[in-house]
Design an enzyme around this catalytic site. Structure first.
Site, PDB file in Angstrom:
ATOM      1  N   SER A 146     -24.593   6.957  28.327  1.00  0.00           N
ATOM      2  CA  SER A 146     -24.568   8.285  27.851  1.00  0.00           C
ATOM      3  C   SER A 146     -23.238   8.739  27.179  1.00  0.00           C
ATOM      4  O   SER A 146     -23.157   9.624  26.751  1.00  0.00           O
ATOM      5  CB  SER A 146     -25.053   9.361  28.904  1.00  0.00           C
ATOM      6  OG  SER A 146     -24.010   9.713  29.872  1.00  0.00           O
ATOM      7  N   LYS A 200     -20.036  13.962  31.777  1.00  0.00           N
ATOM      8  CA  LYS A 200     -20.302  14.596  30.690  1.00  0.00           C
ATOM      9  C   LYS A 200     -19.177  15.324  30.012  1.00  0.00           C
ATOM     10  O   LYS A 200     -18.346  15.720  30.610  1.00  0.00           O
ATOM     11  CB  LYS A 200     -21.760  15.462  30.483  1.00  0.00           C
ATOM     12  CG  LYS A 200     -22.716  14.887  31.319  1.00  0.00           C
ATOM     13  CD  LYS A 200     -23.224  13.729  30.424  1.00  0.00           C
ATOM     14  CE  LYS A 200     -24.842  13.078  31.188  1.00  0.00           C
ATOM     15  NZ  LYS A 200     -24.924  11.883  30.799  1.00  0.00           N
TER      16      LYS A 200
END
Length: 195
Positions: free
Chosen positions: A57, A101
């Site tokens: 990701s 993230k």
């Protein structure tokens, strides 16, 4: 006249002299070692929390299997800002690995994803990292206004990331944030600071 011969005297105790300068030097060494250990423990606790990237990701910035250091100290004094890569526990779940993230929006901001692009407070954001146009806006298809303790995060690999666009992650509460990812320690060819 007879001379008296001194014999062995077993009852006599020998005086011991303590070398004061040697004692002081030993105490200084012990103190220096204790301080070094204390600094090492504090440094490791705050700056050296080690985490492994799980999944693609954050590619290409961080790849699956990369090992990073998390700074748990910084956010005790300042709040995360847009662009920071944070480590957090999704929904505070302590039985899972840390998620890594990038912060896109901070408390009070309004976020929306339109035509594959991210808009914060009505303006399209420009990012330092190159990202693909998003195929799925998720719950951010409509405007989301962040509460005073919430952050909106996305993975850099936008079309292969489980992030704030999805209800099972959603907005990240501040108390779920572990710290800021700041340094890659493995693999060795990627050793360095995270941007």
């Amino acid at each position: 006249m007879r001379r008296r011969v001194k014999g062995l005297e077993f009852g006599r105790k020998k005086e011991r002299k303590i070398n004061l300068s040697l004692f002081q030097e030993i105490m200084i060494w012990i103190l220096e070692i204790a301080v070094t250990i204390a600094i090492g423990v504090v440094f490791t606790y705050f700056f050296g929390v080690r985490s492994t990237v799980v999944g693609p990701s954050m590619s290409p910035q961080l790849e699956d299997g990369d090992e990073v250091l998390i700074d748990r100290f910084l956010y005790k004094f300042i709040s995360p800002k847009s662009g920071d890569i944070i480590a957090f526990l999704p929904n505070g779940n302590t039985n899972t690995h840390y998620y890594l993230k990038r912060v896109i929006a901070v408390p009070g901001d309004t976020v929306q994803i339109k035509d594959g692009m991210v808009f914060v407070n009505g303006e399209e954001i420009s990012e330092e990292v190159e990202t693909a146009r998003m195929e799925d806006a998720g719950i951010a298809a409509g405007e989301i206004t962040l509460a005073q303790d919430e952050y909106f995060v996305l993975g850099d690999n936008r079309n292969n990331s489980e992030d704030s666009r999805y209800a099972n992650i959603g907005n990240i509460r501040e108390d779920y944030i572990i710290g800021k990812a700041w340094f890659v320690i493995a693999p060795r060819d990627k050793l360095g600071f995270i941007r």
